[in-house]
Write a protein that holds these residues in place. Structure first.
Motif, mmCIF file in Angstrom:
data_model
loop_
_atom_site.group_PDB
_atom_site.id
_atom_site.type_symbol
_atom_site.label_atom_id
_atom_site.label_comp_id
_atom_site.label_asym_id
_atom_site.label_seq_id
_atom_site.Cartn_x
_atom_site.Cartn_y
_atom_site.Cartn_z
ATOM 1 N N VAL A 9 32.575 44.114 49.805
ATOM 2 C CA VAL A 9 32.859 42.674 49.816
ATOM 3 C C VAL A 9 34.362 42.446 49.870
ATOM 4 O O VAL A 9 35.153 43.307 49.467
ATOM 5 C CB VAL A 9 32.284 41.925 48.579
ATOM 6 C CG1 VAL A 9 30.771 41.889 48.628
ATOM 7 C CG2 VAL A 9 32.807 42.528 47.282
ATOM 8 N N GLY A 10 34.744 41.291 50.408
ATOM 9 C CA GLY A 10 36.096 40.796 50.270
ATOM 10 C C GLY A 10 36.130 39.769 49.154
ATOM 11 O O GLY A 10 35.111 39.498 48.491
ATOM 12 N N PHE A 11 37.295 39.166 48.932
ATOM 13 C CA PHE A 11 37.432 38.194 47.846
ATOM 14 C C PHE A 11 38.333 37.039 48.277
ATOM 15 O O PHE A 11 39.429 37.273 48.817
ATOM 16 C CB PHE A 11 38.056 38.849 46.603
ATOM 17 C CG PHE A 11 37.261 40.010 46.058
ATOM 18 C CD1 PHE A 11 36.118 39.796 45.307
ATOM 19 C CD2 PHE A 11 37.663 41.312 46.297
ATOM 20 C CE1 PHE A 11 35.389 40.860 44.808
ATOM 21 C CE2 PHE A 11 36.955 42.389 45.795
ATOM 22 C CZ PHE A 11 35.807 42.161 45.049
ATOM 23 N N ALA A 12 37.888 35.817 48.034
ATOM 24 C CA ALA A 12 38.713 34.630 48.230
ATOM 25 C C ALA A 12 39.026 34.043 46.865
ATOM 26 O O ALA A 12 38.122 33.784 46.066
ATOM 27 C CB ALA A 12 37.988 33.610 49.102
ATOM 28 N N LEU A 13 40.303 33.837 46.588
ATOM 29 C CA LEU A 13 40.761 33.382 45.269
ATOM 30 C C LEU A 13 41.240 31.936 45.360
ATOM 31 O O LEU A 13 42.029 31.586 46.240
ATOM 32 C CB LEU A 13 41.916 34.248 44.771
ATOM 33 C CG LEU A 13 41.598 35.608 44.130
ATOM 34 C CD1 LEU A 13 40.806 36.507 45.073
ATOM 35 C CD2 LEU A 13 42.879 36.296 43.686
ATOM 36 N N HIS A 14 40.754 31.143 44.403
ATOM 37 C CA HIS A 14 41.174 29.741 44.341
ATOM 38 C C HIS A 14 41.470 29.378 42.895
ATOM 39 O O HIS A 14 40.721 29.719 41.986
ATOM 40 C CB HIS A 14 40.076 28.817 44.876
ATOM 41 C CG HIS A 14 40.407 27.361 44.728
ATOM 42 N ND1 HIS A 14 41.347 26.729 45.502
ATOM 43 C CD2 HIS A 14 39.949 26.431 43.852
ATOM 44 C CE1 HIS A 14 41.445 25.464 45.125
ATOM 45 N NE2 HIS A 14 40.611 25.257 44.137
ATOM 46 N N TRP A 15 42.597 28.693 42.697
ATOM 47 C CA TRP A 15 42.956 28.219 41.363
ATOM 48 C C TRP A 15 43.622 26.852 41.482
ATOM 49 O O TRP A 15 44.078 26.452 42.567
ATOM 50 C CB TRP A 15 43.875 29.208 40.652
ATOM 51 C CG TRP A 15 45.162 29.494 41.370
ATOM 52 C CD1 TRP A 15 46.342 28.818 41.264
ATOM 53 C CD2 TRP A 15 45.395 30.539 42.323
ATOM 54 N NE1 TRP A 15 47.286 29.364 42.073
ATOM 55 C CE2 TRP A 15 46.739 30.438 42.740
ATOM 56 C CE3 TRP A 15 44.602 31.574 42.853
ATOM 57 C CZ2 TRP A 15 47.304 31.302 43.662
ATOM 58 C CZ3 TRP A 15 45.168 32.435 43.778
ATOM 59 C CH2 TRP A 15 46.497 32.302 44.173
#
Length: 260
Positions: free
Chosen positions: A143-149
Motif C-alpha cells: 500500500v501507499g499512504f496519503a497524509l492529511h492534517w
C-alpha cells in the motif's frame, strides 16, 4: 509543502517531519554488500548504505511501512527499530506477521495518528500493484499512504509505495488533491523474469504526475540496489520532456551514502 521537512535516508526510507510529527517510511538501515532473496528465484545485492544510522535519527513517532516482506523496504536493522516506535502502519497481512499492535490497512482504509500536543494526522492507504497484472500472489500486498492534517494548504502528502502505473494508483489524484508526492521509482527488473518491471518507470511517473499535478515531486527508491534499472538520469530525461512545467516540480533530496 509548507512547514514539512523530508530527509531522504536511502532507498524508500525517508524521515518526514510535519505538524510536530516525525514519521519514518520503509526503514532500511543495513550496510551495503549483502545479497537478499525476494522469492521465486529473484534476488538483489544492496550497493549503498543509509545516510543515517538508526541511532542518529532521533525519536520516531510513527513508521509507515508500505510492505514488510521485501528487504529493500524493511531490512534487519529496520525491523529491529520497530518495537521502539509507538505506531506502525502497514498492510493487513504485514500487520498480522509483525504483531506488536501494528495497524493493517486495505487500500482506501484510514487510520488516525494521535499523540498529546500534536494535531492528528489521517493516514489513508492507497492502492499499489508491485508488478505486472496477476503478480499480486507472487509480489505480495503493498500500500501507499496519503497524509492529511489540519492546516494543510494545498493537498495531501502522498507516498506512492512500490507500484507500477495501473488503474488503482490513477484513482488517487481523482479522489484527492496531491500537494507533495514521495515517488517510488527504479523500474525494478530481475533476470529471471525478463522485461517485466515491478516498480514505476520514469515514463509511468510522468504519466502519473501529469494526472496528479503535485506542486512538489520527490523521487525515492531509485538507487542503491542491483535490481533498479532506471536511476536519476532516466527520470530527469523523462521529466525534461514532459509538458508544461512538470520537470520544474522535481526535487532531488541529497544523499550522503557511499558506494560499496
Amino acid at each position: 509543502m509548507k512547514n514539512v521537512r523530508v530527509t531522504h535516508i536511502g532507498g524508500p526510507t525517508a524521515l518526514v517531519e510535519a505538524a510536530g510529527w516525525r514519521i519514518l517510511t520503509d526503514p532500511t538501515f543495513d550496510p551495503p554488500g549483502r545479497r537478499y532473496s525476494f522469492g521465486w528465484g529473484t534476488s538483489s545485492r544492496k550497493r549503498t548504505g543509509p545516510a543515517l544510522r538508526p541511532d542518529e535519527l532521533g525519536p520516531v513517532d510513527a513508521v509507515l511501512l508500505t510492505h514488510e516482506h521485501h528487504a529493500d523496504n524493511l531490512d534487519d536493522r529496520g525491523r529491529a527499530l520497530l518495537p521502539d516506535v509507538p505506531i506502525v502502519v502497514t498492510t493487513r497481512a504485514g500487520a498480522r506477521r509483525l504483531g506488536g499492535g501494528a495497524r493493517g490497512l486495505r487500500p482506501w482504509a484510514e487510520t488516525t495518528l494521535t499523540a498529546p500536543g500534536r494535531p492528528p494526522i489521517t493516514v489513508t492507504a492507497t492502492p499499489c500493484r508491485h508488478g505486472p497484472p496477476l503478480s499480486r500472489p507472487i509480489a505480495g500486498p503493498v500500500v501507499g499512504f496519503a497524509l492529511h492534517w489540519e492546516g494543510q494548504e494545498h493537498g495531501v502528502f502522498w507516498i506512492t509505495g512500490d507500484t507500477v502505473l495501473f488503474r488503482g494508483v490513477r484513482q488517487v489524484p481523482r479522489r484527492m488533491v496531491v500537494d507533495t508526492v514521495l515517488l517510488h521509482l527504479g523500474a525494478v527488473r530481475f533476470p529471471s523474469t525478463g522485461p517485466l518491471h515491478y516498480s514505476m518507470t520514469a515514463a509511468e511517473a510522468v504519466q502519473l504526475c501529469t494526472l496528479a499535478r503535485p506542486r512538489t515531486i520527490i523521487p525515492v527508491h531509485y538507487e542503491g540496489w542491483e535490481h533498479f534499472t532506471q536511476g536519476r538520469d532516466a527520470v530527469e530525461k523523462a521529466f525534461a520532456a514532459a509538458p508544461d512545467d512538470l520537470g520544474q516540480r522535481l526535487h532531488w533530496l541529497p544523499l550522503r551514502t557511499k558506494p560499496h
